[in-house]
Design an enzyme around this catalytic site. Sequence first.
Site, PDB file in Angstrom:
ATOM      1  N   TYR A 245     -14.083  62.815 -59.820  1.00 47.20           N
ATOM      2  CA  TYR A 245     -14.938  62.888 -61.012  1.00 47.20           C
ATOM      3  C   TYR A 245     -15.265  64.351 -61.334  1.00 47.20           C
ATOM      4  CZ  TYR A 245     -18.857  62.665 -64.161  1.00 47.20           C
ATOM      5  OH  TYR A 245     -19.669  62.884 -65.242  1.00 47.20           O
TER       6      TYR A 245
ATOM      7  N   ARG B 150     -28.981  69.224 -57.897  1.00 45.53           N
ATOM      8  CA  ARG B 150     -30.265  69.627 -58.493  1.00 45.53           C
ATOM      9  C   ARG B 150     -30.821  68.578 -59.455  1.00 45.53           C
ATOM     10  NH1 ARG B 150     -29.718  73.958 -62.890  1.00 45.53           N
ATOM     11  NH2 ARG B 150     -29.007  72.023 -63.843  1.00 45.53           N
TER      12      ARG B 150
ATOM     13  N   ARG C  41     -28.285  57.125 -63.974  1.00 50.72           N
ATOM     14  CA  ARG C  41     -26.964  57.627 -63.584  1.00 50.72           C
ATOM     15  C   ARG C  41     -26.979  58.016 -62.111  1.00 50.72           C
ATOM     16  NH1 ARG C  41     -26.465  61.147 -68.760  1.00 50.72           N
ATOM     17  NH2 ARG C  41     -27.978  62.335 -67.565  1.00 50.72           N
TER      18      ARG C  41
ATOM     19  N   PHE D   1     -18.524  86.876 -66.427  1.00 52.08           N
ATOM     20  CA  PHE D   1     -18.522  85.504 -66.929  1.00 52.08           C
ATOM     21  C   PHE D   1     -18.317  84.489 -65.794  1.00 52.08           C
ATOM     22  CE2 PHE D   1     -15.600  82.059 -68.405  1.00 52.08           C
ATOM     23  CZ  PHE D   1     -16.494  81.357 -69.200  1.00 52.08           C
TER      24      PHE D   1
HETATM   25  C1  RWZ Z   1     -17.621  77.195 -69.459  1.00 52.06           C
HETATM   26  C2  RWZ Z   1     -15.694  77.438 -71.093  1.00 52.06           C
HETATM   27  C3  RWZ Z   1     -19.303  71.654 -71.228  1.00 52.06           C
HETATM   28  C4  RWZ Z   1     -16.568  75.239 -70.574  1.00 52.06           C
HETATM   29  C5  RWZ Z   1     -17.454  70.698 -69.957  1.00 52.06           C
HETATM   30  C6  RWZ Z   1     -17.497  74.191 -70.019  1.00 52.06           C
HETATM   31  C7  RWZ Z   1     -18.111  69.379 -69.831  1.00 52.06           C
HETATM   32  C8  RWZ Z   1     -19.302  68.303 -67.970  1.00 52.06           C
HETATM   33  C9  RWZ Z   1     -20.269  69.346 -67.495  1.00 52.06           C
HETATM   34  C10 RWZ Z   1     -17.164  72.973 -70.795  1.00 52.06           C
HETATM   35  C11 RWZ Z   1     -20.417  74.655 -65.403  1.00 52.06           C
HETATM   36  C12 RWZ Z   1     -21.628  72.483 -65.682  1.00 52.06           C
HETATM   37  C13 RWZ Z   1     -20.659  73.659 -67.657  1.00 52.06           C
HETATM   38  C14 RWZ Z   1     -19.413  72.567 -64.573  1.00 52.06           C
HETATM   39  C15 RWZ Z   1     -18.422  73.708 -66.520  1.00 52.06           C
HETATM   40  N1  RWZ Z   1     -18.099  68.892 -68.504  1.00 52.06           N
HETATM   41  N2  RWZ Z   1     -19.712  70.237 -66.548  1.00 52.06           N
HETATM   42  C16 RWZ Z   1     -16.628  76.569 -70.378  1.00 52.06           C
HETATM   43  C17 RWZ Z   1     -17.986  71.749 -70.591  1.00 52.06           C
HETATM   44  C18 RWZ Z   1     -20.725  73.300 -64.757  1.00 52.06           C
HETATM   45  C19 RWZ Z   1     -19.716  74.435 -66.747  1.00 52.06           C
HETATM   46  C20 RWZ Z   1     -20.961  72.315 -67.011  1.00 52.06           C
HETATM   47  C21 RWZ Z   1     -18.744  72.369 -65.894  1.00 52.06           C
HETATM   48  C22 RWZ Z   1     -19.610  71.609 -66.886  1.00 52.06           C
END
Ligand code: RWZ
Length: 376
Positions: free
Chosen positions: A169, A216, A226, A286
Site C-alpha cells: 500500500y 503520527r 481508517r 527538496f
Molecule cells: C511530493 C511531487 C500527494 C508528490 C501523492 C506527492 C498522494 C498519498 C499521500 C504526491 C510525502 C505524504 C506527500 C508520502 C509523498 N499519495 N502520500 C510530490 C501525492 C508523503 C509525499 C504524501 C507521499 C504522499
Amino acid sequence: HVQELRAIIQWKVWHNAVHERNESKESETTKECFKYLDLTSRSFSAVIQELHPELLIPVTLFYLALRGLDTIEDDTSIPAKTKEPLLRKFHEILTVEGWHFDGNRPEEKDRELLVNFGCVTAEFNKIKPEYQEIIRDIAEKMGNGMADYCLNAEFNENGVDKVEDYDLYCYYVAGLVGEGLTRMFVESKYGNPALLDRSNLHRSMGLFLQKVNIIRDVREDFDDARKFWPKEIWSKHVDKFEDLFKPEYKQQALNCNSEMILNALDHADECLFYLAGLREQSVFNFCAIPQTMAIATLDLCFRNYAMFQRNIKITKGQACEIMIQSTQNLKLVTEVFTKHIRSIRKKNRPEDPNYLKISIACGKVEQFIESIFPSQ
Ligand code: RWZ
C-alpha cells in the site's frame, strides 16, 4: 560495500543557489497551478517552489496530478463504479484539455483542485514530453494500485492485514512518487543515473515518509474509520484495534507504537544513501527536508502516549532549525539523523518487547553514518 558507496557520493560542495519563481513571466494557468499547490500542500509547497527552473513546473504538475488521484481515492462518497474507472484512467485524463471533476463531496478539502483541474491539463501539455511520460506512467501505476487496493472490501472493513500488504500500500501511494521524482532528477541531469538502478533506495524515500505519516496520524485516521496499521503488528499487542485508544491498554499501545516505529526505521539508512546521489542544491533541499522532518517526527512519536489521544506535531522552532540544517549538505543532514537516533535510543526501554531490535536498528543507522563520515 563502502567502496561502492563512495563511488556514488559526490563530495562536491555546492553553493546555495536559491531559485525563485518569476511571477512576471508566468501564464495565468501557471499561476493557478501554484495557487492549488499552496492550497493542497502545507509541507511541500515551499520546497517545490524553490526548485531549479528546469524542474519547477514538471514537479508541481506531478504533485497536483497525484494529489488529484489521492482526492478521488480518499472520498468515500464516490461510488466504486465511478471511482474505479477514474483511478484506472487518470493518466489518460491528464492530456484531455479542460477535463475536470465535480463529483467530490462538498466537504472534501481538495475538491477545488479537481473542479478547476483544467489548469493542470493545460500546463501538462506544455512541458517536455519526457516529463509528461514519467508523470503519466506513475499516475497509471498509482491509479491501478489504488483501484486494486482501495476497492477491496477486506481492506475497507478490516484495514491492512499483513506487513507485506502495508508495504505494498505504501509503495503505491508513496514509493512510486520516489520512482517518478528520481526519473525526473536523472532526466534533468541533477541526479546520479545510478539512482535509477537502485529501486530499493527511491522506494525507501517514499516509504519512510508515508510510514511516519501513518504512525503520527493514527488517532485522526481511527476517528475517520481508517486503519493503516497492519493487523500482523497490532494483534501482537491488543485483541481489537480500538483497544489501542483505551487508557487501560496504555503500555500495549506504546509497545505497538514502538514496533511500528521499528518497521519505519528500517528505511532510514537507505534514505541517507539516496540523498548522496543528488547533484543540485535545490533538488537536495527538496528531498532532504521531508526526510529530516520525518526522523524528527518519529523521535517525537516514540514512547509518546499523546499520539493516541490527539494530533502531535514538531514545534515551529524545531522545524525551522531542521530546515536550516537540511539545506546545506549531507553531513549536516546525517547529524540531524544522529541526534534523533540517539534520542530514540535514550527513550528505549528494556521492558519493551522490541527493545533489542530497536537498539539494533538504531545501531544500523549509526554505523551507516559512520561509514560515510568517519568520526576521526
Ligand atoms: C511530493 C511531487 C500527494 C508528490 C501523492 C506527492 C498522494 C498519498 C499521500 C504526491 C510525502 C505524504 C506527500 C508520502 C509523498 N499519495 N502520500 C510530490 C501525492 C508523503 C509525499 C504524501 C507521499 C504522499
